[in-house]
Design an enzyme around this catalytic site. Structure first.
Site, PDB file in Angstrom:
ATOM      1  N   HIS A 124       0.853  -1.185   0.000  1.00 25.13           N
ATOM      2  CA  HIS A 124       0.000   0.000   0.000  1.00 25.13           C
ATOM      3  C   HIS A 124       0.895   1.243   0.000  1.00 25.13           C
ATOM      4  O   HIS A 124       1.919   1.273   0.685  1.00 25.13           O
ATOM      5  CB  HIS A 124      -0.899   0.001   1.239  1.00 25.13           C
ATOM      6  CG  HIS A 124      -1.961   1.055   1.209  1.00 25.13           C
ATOM      7  ND1 HIS A 124      -1.708   2.368   1.542  1.00 25.13           N
ATOM      8  CD2 HIS A 124      -3.275   0.997   0.900  1.00 25.13           C
ATOM      9  CE1 HIS A 124      -2.825   3.068   1.442  1.00 25.13           C
ATOM     10  NE2 HIS A 124      -3.793   2.263   1.039  1.00 25.13           N
ATOM     11  N   GLU A 126       0.734   4.112   1.400  1.00 30.45           N
ATOM     12  CA  GLU A 126       0.987   4.673   2.733  1.00 30.45           C
ATOM     13  C   GLU A 126       2.038   3.857   3.479  1.00 30.45           C
ATOM     14  O   GLU A 126       2.904   4.398   4.165  1.00 30.45           O
ATOM     15  CB  GLU A 126      -0.301   4.732   3.554  1.00 30.45           C
ATOM     16  CG  GLU A 126      -0.084   5.328   4.936  1.00 30.45           C
ATOM     17  CD  GLU A 126      -1.306   5.230   5.831  1.00 30.45           C
ATOM     18  OE1 GLU A 126      -1.116   5.163   7.070  1.00 30.45           O
ATOM     19  OE2 GLU A 126      -2.440   5.219   5.316  1.00 30.45           O
ATOM     20  N   SER A 222      -8.997   0.999  -2.878  1.00 32.83           N
ATOM     21  CA  SER A 222      -9.109   1.801  -1.659  1.00 32.83           C
ATOM     22  C   SER A 222      -9.198   0.878  -0.452  1.00 32.83           C
ATOM     23  O   SER A 222     -10.179   0.143  -0.283  1.00 32.83           O
ATOM     24  CB  SER A 222     -10.341   2.704  -1.725  1.00 32.83           C
ATOM     25  OG  SER A 222     -10.649   3.223  -0.449  1.00 32.83           O
TER      26      SER A 222
END
Length: 307
Positions: A124, A126, A222
């Site tokens: 991911h 992040e 998402s």
């Protein structure tokens, strides 16, 4: 059929700040401006910004010399920051302040001499950004099983931080596993996980008590949107993730009396409206909002854009 909308749903303060950052940069510097990675995980948002002059790239090597460059809400590693400096690219950091908070927490724990465990999903954006922001010994775990495999002595001082978009329940389980296995553990309170993630998950749990079907508006990539759908499934309800109204299948709601609709933190309200209209075309319905928390959080734009 009734349609009940979760409250809160959709855009969080970090997403609003990121989108406003790109739009303000376009106003101030003119098109094009370059954005490393999708500014937020939503195709509708990305296409809208493209139409205004934003250019999205995965690597800084794709950015022309001297072009204004924006880092996405997910954050970037120091390697990316240093690459931008070496090329003298004018940069604007749209990293969500709550992600930056995780970076700072991690650095403090490492400075205290602790081994850092980061709870998050490999790959991911992040997670990749956070792993690249913190020096020292750092281990990524996704599950309780990963905790058992950590090559760390049981009495070693450790600390943990978490990806902001994770499930509160899943995170709680991993934290409990860390406390069982290690004798010296520090970390932030569960409430320090992103407020928007917690609020939207709580709203879906409330929605699941009054609905027959749950529809989540959000992008397939998402993390927080996928988790909202999973929470609906865990409550025993048919739950579907859709990009917009065109994805609605009449079979999903054929026998439903009440359909619950929510949206991930990067999904705009216009897409929620599309979904509601698609449901109304299947069967005219009464639409209402579930009573819930009214969010009032807002974040200032990056300093470069305030003048």
């Amino acid at each position: 059929m009734k349609i009940i909308l979760a409250q809160p749903r959709g855009f969080c303060a970090g997403v609003v700040r990121a989108i406003d950052t790109v739009e303000r940069a376009l106003e101030k510097y003119g098109a094009p401006v370059y954005v490393r990675h999708e500014i937020v995980h939503n195709r509708h948002v990305v296409e809208s910004l493209k139409a205004k002059g934003a250019r999205f790239v995965e690597e800084l090597s794709e950015v022309p010399s001297g072009a204004v460059t924006i880092f996405s809400a997910h954050g970037v590693s120091r390697k990316v920051e240093n690459e931008a400096k070496s090329r003298a690219l004018p940069t604007i950091d749209a990293t969500c302040p709550l992600v930056t908070k995780v970076h700072n927490q991690g650095r403090r724990y490492v400075a205290q001499g602790r081994i850092l465990v980061f709870i998050g999903h490999a790959g991911h954006p992040e997670v990749e950004g956070t792993l690249g922001q913190i020096d020292g010994e750092l281990h990524l775990v996704e599950s309780v099983e990963d905790v058992e495999k950590l090559p760390i002595a049981p009495d070693a001082p450790i600390a943990y931080v978490t990806q902001t978009t994770l499930s509160v329940d899943d995170t709680r389980g991993v934290i409990a596993a860390l406390n069982r296995r290690f004798s010296d553990v520090e970390g932030p309170e569960i409430r320090d996980i992103c407020y928007a993630t917690q609020n939207r998950q709580t709203a879906v749990r409330e929605l699941s008590r009054v609905c027959d079907v749950i529809i989540v508006v959000g992008a397939p990539n998402s993390s927080n949107s996928n988790r909202l759908r999973e929470i609906g499934e865990e409550a025993g309800l048919p739950s579907y993730l859709v990009v917009g109204g065109a994805d609605i299948n009449a079979e999903w709601v054929k026998n439903a009396h009440v359909v619950g609709v929510t949206a991930g933190a990067s999904a705009p309200e216009i897409l929620v409206g599309e979904v509601v209209q698609a449901l109304m075309r299947i069967e005219p319905s009464e639409v209402s909002d579930l009573s819930g928390l009214k969010e009032s959080v807002s974040f200032r734009l990056p300093a470069e854009l305030l003048s």
